[in-house]
Design a protein around this motif. Structure first.
Motif, PDB file in Angstrom:
ATOM      1  N   ILE A  93       0.855  -1.182   0.000  1.00 21.53           N
ATOM      2  CA  ILE A  93       0.000   0.000   0.000  1.00 21.53           C
ATOM      3  C   ILE A  93       0.893   1.235   0.000  1.00 21.53           C
ATOM      4  O   ILE A  93       1.653   1.468   0.946  1.00 21.53           O
ATOM      5  N   ILE A  94       0.812   2.019  -1.076  1.00 29.38           N
ATOM      6  CA  ILE A  94       1.680   3.177  -1.259  1.00 29.38           C
ATOM      7  C   ILE A  94       0.913   4.452  -0.958  1.00 29.38           C
ATOM      8  O   ILE A  94      -0.092   4.763  -1.597  1.00 29.38           O
ATOM      9  N   VAL A 133       8.416  -2.053  -4.704  1.00 23.49           N
ATOM     10  CA  VAL A 133       7.482  -2.343  -5.795  1.00 23.49           C
ATOM     11  C   VAL A 133       8.091  -3.344  -6.766  1.00 23.49           C
ATOM     12  O   VAL A 133       7.396  -4.219  -7.302  1.00 23.49           O
ATOM     13  N   HIS A 134       9.407  -3.231  -6.983  1.00 20.93           N
ATOM     14  CA  HIS A 134      10.102  -4.122  -7.920  1.00 20.93           C
ATOM     15  C   HIS A 134      10.027  -5.578  -7.473  1.00 20.93           C
ATOM     16  O   HIS A 134      10.122  -6.499  -8.302  1.00 20.93           O
ATOM     17  N   LEU A 182      -0.895  -4.026  -5.664  1.00 22.52           N
ATOM     18  CA  LEU A 182      -0.421  -2.720  -5.210  1.00 22.52           C
ATOM     19  C   LEU A 182      -1.612  -1.786  -5.075  1.00 22.52           C
ATOM     20  O   LEU A 182      -2.395  -1.612  -6.019  1.00 22.52           O
ATOM     21  N   VAL A 183      -1.761  -1.189  -3.908  1.00 21.44           N
ATOM     22  CA  VAL A 183      -2.789  -0.187  -3.654  1.00 21.44           C
ATOM     23  C   VAL A 183      -2.097   1.166  -3.552  1.00 21.44           C
ATOM     24  O   VAL A 183      -1.202   1.349  -2.724  1.00 21.44           O
ATOM     25  N   ALA A 184      -2.492   2.106  -4.400  1.00 27.70           N
ATOM     26  CA  ALA A 184      -1.880   3.441  -4.413  1.00 27.70           C
ATOM     27  C   ALA A 184      -2.903   4.469  -3.947  1.00 27.70           C
ATOM     28  O   ALA A 184      -4.055   4.467  -4.404  1.00 27.70           O
ATOM     29  N   ILE A 185      -2.490   5.371  -3.051  1.00 27.17           N
ATOM     30  CA  ILE A 185      -3.398   6.362  -2.471  1.00 27.17           C
ATOM     31  C   ILE A 185      -2.841   7.764  -2.690  1.00 27.17           C
ATOM     32  O   ILE A 185      -1.740   8.088  -2.238  1.00 27.17           O
ATOM     33  N   THR A 232       4.436   7.142  -9.925  1.00 26.58           N
ATOM     34  CA  THR A 232       5.540   6.387 -10.512  1.00 26.58           C
ATOM     35  C   THR A 232       5.543   4.941 -10.018  1.00 26.58           C
ATOM     36  O   THR A 232       5.747   4.000 -10.797  1.00 26.58           O
ATOM     37  N   ALA A 233       5.311   4.766  -8.729  1.00 24.75           N
ATOM     38  CA  ALA A 233       5.288   3.413  -8.171  1.00 24.75           C
ATOM     39  C   ALA A 233       4.162   2.591  -8.791  1.00 24.75           C
ATOM     40  O   ALA A 233       4.351   1.411  -9.125  1.00 24.75           O
TER      41      ALA A 233
END
Length: 337
Positions: free
Chosen positions: A181-182, A219-220, A228-231, A242-243
């Motif tokens: 989670i980003i 992430v890699h 992947l959860v992006a907030i 970017t991630a």
């Protein structure tokens, strides 16, 4: 609130409507949020011109002057009708409509929607505080307004919430081998909350922190079986975008939590959950995102009920035997033979 399923290149067709004088998409209203604390682009990143700014350059004379005034004062004009704009600038409503048409809009509603997008795109803590300072009222009045805004935002989320969309997101979280989670800057608090809640339920979830390099390295390590959860909200932070793009390029499933289908996260993620962060506070408000993530945790717990109960039962035994809660040592002394 809707969850979008789309390839990266597919455009989202989001129906807009008006409610209580403010712009909503068909999920929640993405206005009055802080681009500095939550959504500032990376240093040196170019901010593209909005459609309104590009159209304004083509106008001349009084129409350009009127349109320029409306655009420059968007914190005060983004919610006004054509008649309200006419009264504000001392012209008739027909003049406003003709100016809107000269900008290339067939309907005033389309212009109003773009004006709100321009406002969201350019809003800063200064513009929010400046608008708040022009409202007549005491500090107590602003406190009540802030609480009412949060209540209205959560209510709007509840009214538009599709439970099946939350359940779908929860199923994908449950099915993932690992969940990263980003969330960067203030959104890191949301990422940590969601990761903590999932970990309590026995799900391998984490919220990486630190430098941009650390995020990208984490992430890699993700694969196609992970999630992947992006907030991020508004213009969105560069590190978060970017991630997410790196994960998507590697074939990692992505889920964005943001406030508009037009944000960089929403345009790039395979699935998107939308909620408003509207607030008179310079930081924006996470009342609606917290409510939505709580719903995700509830769904995750129910979908994996046996596993959740087993994990929590073990955790309760450890807490009872340890020193997690105040008074545990006295309780053990009383119960020991």
């Amino acid at each position: 609130m809707r969850i979008f399923r789309k390839p990266v290149s597919e455009k989202v067709n989001c129906r807009a409507f008006f409610r209580r004088g403010a712009y909503y998409n068909n999920h929640c209203k993405p206005v009055l949020t802080c681009n500095n604390c939550c959504m500032e682009p990376a240093r040196g990143a170019a901010v593209s011109k909005t459609r309104l700014e590009e159209s304004l350059a083509r106008l001349k004379g009084s129409r350009r002057k009127l349109a320029g005034a409306i655009l420059s004062e968007s914190p005060e004009t983004y919610h006004l009708s054509s008649h309200d704009l006419a009264r504000r600038y001392g012209v008739d409503a027909a003049t406003v409509i003709r100016t809107v048409q000269a900008l290339g809009y067939g309907r005033f509603a389309d212009f109003a929607a773009d004006l709100r997008r321009h406002f969201v795109h350019t809003v800063t803590p200064y513009t929010i505080l400046r608008q708040v300072s022009r409202d007549r009222g005491t500090a107590a009045d602003l406190v009540r307004r802030s609480l009412k805004t949060d209540a209205d935002t959560v209510r709007a989320l509840a009214e538009t919430l599709r439970a099946d969309d939350i359940v779908d997101a929860a199923r994908r979280i449950r099915a993932a081998r690992r969940v990263a989670i980003i969330g960067v800057d203030l959104a890191a608090s949301l990422a940590e909350f969601l990761a903590y809640g999932l970990a309590v339920l026995g799900i391998d979830a984490s919220a990486p922190v630190g430098s941009s390099g650390n995020l990208l390295h984490r992430v890699h390590l993700l694969g196609r079986r992970d999630l992947l959860v992006a907030i991020s909200f508004g213009r969105c932070l560069q590190q978060t975008v970017t991630a997410m793009l790196q994960a998507d390029k590697a074939g990692v499933p992505t889920l964005a939590i943001t406030d508009s289908p037009e944000t960089p996260l929403a345009r790039g993620a395979r699935r998107t959950l939308l909620c408003s962060v509207e607030s008179p506070a310079v930081t924006g408000s996470y009342a609606a995102p917290m409510a939505m993530m709580t719903a995700v945790l509830v769904a995750c717990a129910r979908l994996g009920l046996r596993r959740s109960l087993r994990t929590l039962d073990e955790k309760d035994r450890q807490d009872h035997a340890g020193m997690r809660w105040h008074g545990n040592d006295e309780l053990r002394e009383e119960t020991d033979p």
